[in-house]
Every structure is written in C-alpha cells, then in structure tokens.
Design an enzyme around this catalytic site. Structure first.
Site, PDB file in Angstrom:
ATOM      1  N   HIS A 476       0.807  -1.217   0.000  1.00 32.54           N
ATOM      2  CA  HIS A 476       0.000   0.000   0.000  1.00 32.54           C
ATOM      3  C   HIS A 476       0.848   1.280   0.000  1.00 32.54           C
ATOM      4  O   HIS A 476       0.564   2.200   0.763  1.00 32.54           O
ATOM      5  CB  HIS A 476      -0.913   0.029   1.232  1.00 32.54           C
ATOM      6  CG  HIS A 476      -1.897  -1.080   1.301  1.00 32.54           C
ATOM      7  ND1 HIS A 476      -2.582  -1.403   2.467  1.00 32.54           N
ATOM      8  CD2 HIS A 476      -2.345  -1.957   0.367  1.00 32.54           C
ATOM      9  CE1 HIS A 476      -3.389  -2.416   2.246  1.00 32.54           C
ATOM     10  NE2 HIS A 476      -3.265  -2.778   0.980  1.00 32.54           N
ATOM     11  N   PRO A 477       1.872   1.408  -0.823  1.00 27.64           N
ATOM     12  CA  PRO A 477       2.672   2.644  -0.777  1.00 27.64           C
ATOM     13  C   PRO A 477       1.881   3.840  -1.301  1.00 27.64           C
ATOM     14  O   PRO A 477       1.221   3.764  -2.341  1.00 27.64           O
ATOM     15  CB  PRO A 477       3.866   2.330  -1.678  1.00 27.64           C
ATOM     16  CG  PRO A 477       3.362   1.294  -2.631  1.00 27.64           C
ATOM     17  CD  PRO A 477       2.397   0.460  -1.837  1.00 27.64           C
TER      18      PRO A 477
END
Length: 541
Positions: A476-477
């Site tokens: 989930h960057p």
C-alpha cells in the site's frame, strides 16, 4: 534526447503515463469527450494470461517478471536490516491485476483529516459521490453505495470454519461483528468484499479500459516506458519514452498526467527536473521546479504475520496437500466459480484499536486459513492460520529517491518502517492483541499453538524485534507526491492535483495522498482518479 534521433509518436490533448488502477479510469473518462485525443502509456504488457483473471492467480503473479516490476527495498533498520520484495503491477490494470482484490474505502475521518489540512473538496462528504459514481455494489444502490458502475463489488464465494471462529473470538474480546466495512466506519469484523465478477478478478483494465478500447480518440501503447517529461519553459508539453528499443516523443496540447503510482510517478518527476534541486543537480539533471517533497512522505502498511498451528479444523494447508482435494478445487472453480480458487489472499477482516486512546480503529487484521513463510513459497505442511495485523496510520515516513539519472534503473525504495516509538509500540501491542483473541474460548477446540513469533517472545523488546523479523509490506505505498496547499514547501500537487511550480502537469494516483487511508488503498486510488478526471476536464475545456 541528446544527439539520438527520436521518432514522433503524434500529438494528443492528454498523455496519461501508467495504465494501472488510476490510469485505466482516467483514460475512460477523458476519452469520453470525443473532442479530446488521449494517449495512454503502459510500460508493462497486456493482461492476456490466465492467472491475471483467476483470483488465486496472485500466487503466480507476484514475483513473476511478466506481472511484477520485482522491486526490492533498501535495507530497513526497523526490520532488523532486512530488505523486502516490493511488488508493483507491470501490466494493463497495474496493481489491480495482481493485488488482493479487497474493496475498502477507509474511514470517513481519513478524508475529513485531508480537508482539515486545508485541502478543500476532499472531505468524506466530498469524496463519497466519486466512490459511488463508478461502483457496482452487489446489494444495489443506497445512500452510501452505487450500482451500475464499472467497479464490481461482490461478497466472497468461500467461507471457512476457522475464520468464523476467529470472528467469534474477536467478538469475545469486544470487537463487534459487522456486515459492511465501507460505510464510513470500519470498526468490527466481517468477510472482505472483493473486486470480482462471477468468481473472476475484476481489474481496472477489465472494468474501465476494455469497454472503451475501440474509441477512435483513445490510443493505448504497451511496452512504453517513460524517460522524461518534456517542457516548453515551465509548461509540460509532451513525453519522451522508449518502446521496442526506439525512443519516441509524444506531444500534449492540454495536459500530461502521471498515474504511474507511488514509486514510478515521483521517479519520473525527478528525472524530469522536478524535485529537490540539490539532489537533481548531483545527478546532472536540469532543475525545472525545486520541489523538495517529491519522493518524500512515503507511507505503507507494514503487516506482521503471526501464525498458529491448529487441530480438528480444516485449513487450506491440509486441503492443498491432498491431491484429490486439490483436483476438486479446479473442478469446483471450472463448474461453479466457487471454492478456494476464488479466494483473495485474505478473507476475514478485523478493524480495532491497539489502545483505548485511539479515537478510531488503528489496526487492521487480514486473517487467512493458511500459512506460509512468504508469498511465492509453498504452504506449510501442517494445518494453520495466519492473523496478519497492520498499523493503519503509521507515523514513520520513508522516501523514493533516484539511484542514478538512468530512467531505466529502479529507484531506491526506503520505506523506513518502525522508525518511531509510536509505531514500535503499536507493533508490540498488536501482537499482544492477537494472543488475547487466539486465547478466547471460541478457538479453544482447535488447540491453537503459536508458531510465529513463538510463545517465548514476551518482553517489549522481544516483541518489537519479532515485529521487525515478521513484518512485510502489504503493498500500500502512498504519499510520495503529496497533495498540499500551494504555500506548503513540501507539497508536490495542489488540491486540484496540479503539480506546483509548473503548468500542464498533474499527478493523479496514490502518490498524492497526504496521509494513508485506514485500509487497503486500491479503491481510494480509483476515487482519486475519478475526482481528478473531473477536475482536469473542468480546468482544460
């Protein structure tokens, strides 16, 4: 382009870099206006490969160079010096073609927090219509859900007793059962809703791109890797890219839009002269706009993966080891589109607090009826489940930075996990909470035995060290081209997603999030694209 001659690729109104989650929606919306000529560039390939469409195919996609850029992080001190594999989609549909398929918006307070930063138009009430606009919710439309849109949302097609009992155990620890995580508050436990259609993965390419491929004003190029944005003075005027070994240039009359994600979008900005001036000059790059926030503010959800051996209950470990049951999985999927082959990587979700001082849930569990050392490796030979837990709102911040001025060299990815006292405290508390849930009466019949990190890990220091040993990205960057007020020196884009300091350039993807949302980030990225497309079209008529 130096002295090497480049081939002209044409002139367009809008050039979109990246045909991932955001890029597919943007291409759909912008090309809906027949007066706009739209070019969509994807550095990866097409999705004509069976495992892109069978839900369990993520097992064969992550770590596969056909589907994944195969990035690795720099060594992370908070992970006891380990580097992590950092999967990013390399295909039409981007990460939505290889991810966990979980439909999750986050919490209303996430977006209200953005508005409180001075970002007008980004509160929960502001963004909800954009979530609803493209949603096709299995239960139909209501005040919070949409129906008939391109983004299909369905319930899972398989359930497991071990997960039902874990849910009971969570309830015995004061965590309520709920039916829907996507109504503003996600506190409680439920099976995840998934982006699937009739048992098949529903990627952004399938939902938004496939229906409009034949539009005469939309050009889609695959295998086209961006080198740099071109400028006339301070205005973005086109893009240099490489396709089939040939350097090409496309010109943009109205806008260049970066939708390449939280790793690739800041990399391209920096290669194009937008970033921290001193660092860019150190690579011999000309500075177009000195924006020191480019590549900074990297946030990601670090999942810690406790594993428990069990008895007297079915898990996927045992089913997969049985050749007859494994064969039946294929038959069940082929005939009915049900069973384990329709499974997302995680099935049961739990949102709760690590401590009563948090106003909203700050932990998310992804509970799985299986266990393995890491994705890409085989399941364990014993029955087990995994109770992955992540800190939803980490205070640690990492960065993306250039490794060189070579546009085809991977950037340095430094997520800087567990760098703050608060994040380390939450990690230790989350492991304690897992143990409290597993010790509940509801699971006692299955005789759970802690396999990872192990029952001897008890002290605060040992729990933090174990979190560093077990922690891995949950993919989930966000935040590396963050949205902010124009007078904020660290902001990269303004509230209309226009890059500050230049004209004709926008970033519309997960990298603009000022703070990470409280849950899986794919559908919030689609919302950003929906809202970003509307703003872009309004501003460039």
């Amino acid at each position: 382009m130096g002295s090497i001659e480049a081939e002209a690729a044409g002139e367009f109104d809008d050039i979109i870099v990246g045909a991932g989650t955001a890029g597919c929606l943007l291409a759909n919306r912008l090309s809906a206006d027949p007066s706009r000529r739209v070019l969509l560039l994807e550095a990866g390939g097409n999705d004509r490969y069976i495992w892109f469409h069978i839900p369990v195919g993520y097992l064969f996609l992550i770590g596969n160079p056909r589907a994944d850029w195969l990035f690795k992080t720099a060594p992370v001190a908070g992970l006891n010096g380990r580097s992590l594999l950092y999967p990013r989609g390399k295909v039409l549909g981007g990460c939505s073609a290889i991810n966990g398929m979980i439909y999750m918006r986050g919490q209303s307070t996430d977006y209200d927090g953005w508005a409180q930063l001075g970002l007008s138009g980004w509160s929960w009430d502001d963004v909800l219509p954009y979530f609803r606009q493209h949603e096709d919710f299995f239960a139909g439309a209501d005040a919070l859900h949409g129906a008939g849109g391109e983004w299909r949302v369905e319930p899972p097609r398989v359930q497991w007793e071990i997960l039902d009992r874990f849910r009971d155990a969570a309830e015995q620890c004061g965590i309520p059962k709920v039916e829907d995580f996507n109504r503003g508050s996600n506190e409680g436990s439920a099976y995840f809703q998934v982006n699937q259609k009739k048992g098949l993965r529903w990627s952004a390419a399938r939902g938004f791109l496939d229906p409009v491929r034949s539009r005469p004003n939309l050009t889609i190029l695959t295998g086209a890797e961006a080198e740099r944005i071109l400028f006339d003075g301070q205005r973005a005027s086109g893009l240099a890219f490489r396709q089939d070994g040939q350097r090409r240039i496309a010109r943009a009359r109205r806008s260049v839009v970066l939708a390449a994600g939280a790793v690739a979008s800041p990399k391209l900005l920096m290669l194009s002269g937008i970033g921290r001036g001193e660092a860019l000059r150190g690579f011999g790059l000309d500075v177009v706009a000195d924006r020191p926030g480019v590549g900074q503010n990297l946030q990601d959800h670090l999942q810690i993966r406790p594993i428990y051996k069990v008895r007297n209950v079915r898990t996927l470990n045992a089913d997969y080891a049985n050749l007859l049951k494994r064969a039946w999985m294929g038959v069940e999927f082929a005939l009915f589109r049900t069973g384990p082959m329709t499974m997302a990587p995680s099935q049961l979700g739990v949102f709760t607090r690590s401590d009563a001082r948090y106003a909203m849930p700050n932990l998310q569990f992804h509970v799985q009826p299986l266990s393995l050392d890491k994705f890409g490796e085989g399941l364990h030979p014993f029955p087990a489940f995994t109770a992955s837990v992540c800190n939803l709102r980490p205070t640690s911040r990492g960065e993306i930075r250039l490794a060189s001025a070579d546009p085809f060299e991977a950037p340095v990815i430094d997520p800087n996990y567990l760098a703050t006292d608060e994040d380390r405290q939450v990690a230790a508390d989350s492991l304690r909470l897992v143990r409290r849930i597993v010790a509940s009466e509801a699971l006692r019949a299955f005789e759970p035995e802690e396999y990872r990190p192990g029952p001897d890990i008890r002290s605060e220091a040992d729990l933090i060290r174990a979190a560093g040993d077990l922690g891995t990205t949950i993919f989930h960057p966000v935040g590396t081209a963050r949205m902010g007020r124009r007078d904020d020196p660290q902001a990269v884009v303004d509230e209309r997603l226009a890059v500050i300091g230049v004209e004709g350039l926008r970033v519309i993807d997960a990298s603009v999030m000022p703070t990470i949302t409280s849950g899986n980030t794919n559908s919030p990225t689609l919302m950003i694209a929906e809202k970003g497309a509307a703003m872009l079209m309004a501003d460039t008529r």
